[in-house]
Design an enzyme around this catalytic site. Structure first.
Site, PDB file in Angstrom:
ATOM      1  N   LYS A  57       1.869  75.404  13.581  1.00  0.00           N
ATOM      2  CA  LYS A  57       2.495  74.065  12.869  1.00  0.00           C
ATOM      3  C   LYS A  57       2.968  72.743  13.485  1.00  0.00           C
ATOM      4  CE  LYS A  57       4.839  73.348   7.973  1.00  0.00           C
ATOM      5  NZ  LYS A  57       6.096  74.261   7.396  1.00  0.00           N
TER       6      LYS A  57
ATOM      7  N   SER B 223       4.222  73.034   2.115  1.00  0.00           N
ATOM      8  CA  SER B 223       4.218  72.099   3.473  1.00  0.00           C
ATOM      9  C   SER B 223       3.120  72.645   4.450  1.00  0.00           C
ATOM     10  CB  SER B 223       5.032  71.614   4.014  1.00  0.00           C
ATOM     11  OG  SER B 223       5.925  72.506   4.520  1.00  0.00           O
TER      12      SER B 223
ATOM     13  N   SER C 243       7.165  77.119   1.385  1.00  0.00           N
ATOM     14  CA  SER C 243       5.223  76.437   2.408  1.00  0.00           C
ATOM     15  C   SER C 243       4.747  77.003   3.186  1.00  0.00           C
ATOM     16  CB  SER C 243       6.238  75.072   3.407  1.00  0.00           C
ATOM     17  OG  SER C 243       6.633  74.469   2.501  1.00  0.00           O
TER      18      SER C 243
END
Lengths: 488, 96
Positions: free
Chosen positions: A81, A156, A180
């Site tokens: 990420k 996310s 997330s």
């Protein structure tokens, strides 16, 4: 069935590499080609460096040939990420604020992945600074759900989940502050694990809400999650909240047959707002555990309904404090219009941050401001104590909890973006885990009639990841949802 | 903890060192009003005698050995600086 190399689980690929049936360079090339073919429509990656990845793959092949394999992840491409620092690679947080930022050092998780021989593969899209549940809040455009390109991948860590589902990375790391990792895992049909707070170092993670953030794996199987967790977990002196605890051999333990367990069904997680198809899939999973001899008990987490309110006060407060560092001075976007030092802060932040980040900075500043601190922030911290107590109380009777991960399957792009509160309510079943600091995992437990994945959440006791993974694997082994792949 | 009428968005934006456009001011005030209405339900919880939780697993007295070790080289630390000169970050004038 998942026959293509780029769709296979890490454990299987590791065995193929060990037997010499494939090389890491071959695997890396297959993944690079896959990204070229599908990422123009999925858009999971903010950036990637195929040349560096192939060089790492060659080095891995040489290690194996010389009998110096570093571990089961040696030679496997793992995506990160775009908030987790890898030295020399970009770190944008999907924000204009960090559009040109290059990490000057490795995060602890990146250096541990490298020490395990894994290839740090690409920078994966997210909601700006990890604030959102759909990956639509990215300054570089949304990621699409590989199962239906008109829908969101969740967020996310939407890029991480989509990349694993689409065969663009063998596994990925995400971060989970209110769901997330688990919510995008559920919406994309992959496994996502949020470890106990303090098990995995946050050093080198761009901070959002420091008392809630944890890094964890997104993978194709539960066993893969155990493999990656084993590589990244453990005490780190560079994160003062990192806990000194032994790191067991998660992958070894998860392969053993465990149970039967005592499983709790929190009644507050099956109420209004739960999609009927999601409810039915989770009920089927509960029936599976019952048929395996597990004791199923209804439990109550009475403060569940306050979770969203507590979370949005605490997370916004910590966000406003953490993001104060982005002032246009030492790194990040600097406004060209500034007339003096203070004006530089106002303009750089206005130009660098997107709408959701600004909203949360405003909200967080408000709840911490003079006259409101006690009424909002302190009260939220007290209700947080009650939420945590609810879980610990339930664990006197049961080993783990079984719930849906997300109340709804993947929604359409734009469907919720005008209404922040509706978006926040997507996290209703995942947020309590962060507030209480517990481990939680989402794994595939079915599909809707229209072909969208459904996620099952299991919530465990602090630092009992090995047991949580075993409970998850016992379901996974009896079902084949995790072997399905999207047609792209 | 009642009405979001209390939310003086200009004051809060100043505290946050964040310039907002008139359009953002109006939109955020209305959206955050909805969020504050939702969090207002926390006022119905009886929290008397309850200790606040700052971290789920508080760790106290984290000591590090006082041992010299190399830090980030200056070039690496300044790599992302928007403007630099002689190993320093250049900023607009702070004092006259």
């Amino acid at each position: 069935m998942a026959s293509a190399l780029f769709h296979r689980p890490a454990a299987e690929l590791s065995a193929l590499l060990d037997s010499g049936a494939i090389s890491s360079v071959e695997l890396m090339q297959a993944v690079i080609d896959r990204v070229k073919a599908v990422d123009p429509s999925v858009r999971a990656f903010n950036s990637s460096d195929p040349d560096s990845a192939l060089a790492q793959a060659r080095a891995s092949d040489e290690r194996r040939a010389a009998g110096r394999r570093l571990g089961p992840l040696d030679g496997l491409p793992i995506g990160l990420k775009d908030v987790i620092a890898v030295e020399g690679q970009p770190l944008t947080a999907s924000s204009k604020m960090l559009a040109n930022f290059i990490s000057p050092y490795d995060s602890t998780v990146a250096s541990r992945l490298k020490a395990a021989g894994a290839i740090c593969w690409g920078r994966l899209n997210l909601d700006e600074f990890a604030m959102g549940s759909s990956t639509e809040n990215s300054a570089f455009g949304p990621t699409r759900n590989p199962w239906d390109l008109s829908r969101v991948p969740g967020g996310s860590s939407g890029g991480s989940a989509a990349a694993v589902a689409a065969g663009e990375a063998v596994a990925a790391l995400g971060s989970d502050t209110g769901g997330s990792i688990r919510q995008p895992a559920a919406l994309c049909g992959v496994v996502g694990l949020k470890p106990t707070y303090g098990l995995v170092s946050r050093y080198g993670l761009a901070a959002f809400a420091s008392s809630l953030d944890q890094i964890g794996p997104l993978t194709r199987t539960v066993e893969d999650a155990a493999l990656v967790l084993g590589a990244i977990a453990g005490h780190d002196p560079r994160d003062s909240t990192s806990v000194r605890s032994e790191v067991p051999d998660y992958a070894g333990l998860v392969r053993r047959r465990g149970g039967p367990w005592r499983l709790g069904i929190p009644k507050e997680y099956f109420g209004q707002g739960l999609d009927p198809e999601v409810a039915a899939a989770v009920e089927n999973a509960i029936a599976h555990y019952r048929s395996q001899g597990c004791e199923i008990r209804e439990v109550s987490l009475p403060h569940t309904r306050y979770g969203i309110g507590v979370y949005y006060i605490i997370a916004a407060a910590e966000c406003s404090s953490n993001l104060a560092r982005y002032d246009g001075v030492r790194y990040g976007h600097r406004s060209r219009e500034a007339t003096d030092a203070v004006d530089l802060y106002f303009r750089s932040r206005a130009e660098g941050f997107g709408a959701e980040v600004k909203r949360r900075v405003i909200l967080g500043t408000y709840v911490l401001s003079s006259g409101y601190y006690d009424a909002f922030y302190l009260r939220a911290q007290k209700v947080r104590t009650l939420i945590r107590r609810d879980f610990l109380e339930a664990y006197r009777e049961v080993d783990a909890l079984v719930t849906p991960t997300s109340p709804i399957p993947a929604f359409r792009l734009g469907e919720k973006s005008a209404d922040p509160l509706a978006m926040y309510l997507c996290d209703i079943y995942t947020i309590g885990v962060n507030l209480a600091g517990l481990p939680g995992i989402s794994l595939p437990c079915g599909f809707t009639a229209s072909g969208l994945p459904i996620g099952l959440q299991l919530i465990g006791q602090p630092f009992k990841e090995a047991e949580l993974l075993s409970i998850a694997r016992s379901y996974e082994q009896a079902h084949d949802w995790h072997t399905r792949v999207p047609s792209l | 903890m009642s009405a979001h009428a209390d939310l003086d968005i200009d004051h809060v934006a100043r505290l946050a060192r964040l310039a907002l456009t008139p359009e953002e001011r109006a939109r955020f005030a209305s959206q955050l009003g909805g969020v504050l209405d939702h969090v207002a339900q926390l006022s119905e919880v009886d929290v008397s005698g309850i200790e606040p939780t700052a971290h789920a697993f508080p760790v106290f007295n984290v000591w590090a050995e006082d041992k010299p070790a190399p830090g980030l080289p200056v070039e690496a630390a300044l790599r992302n600086a928007p403007a630099q000169r002689d190993h320093m970050v250049v900023v607009p004038k702070v004092v006259e």
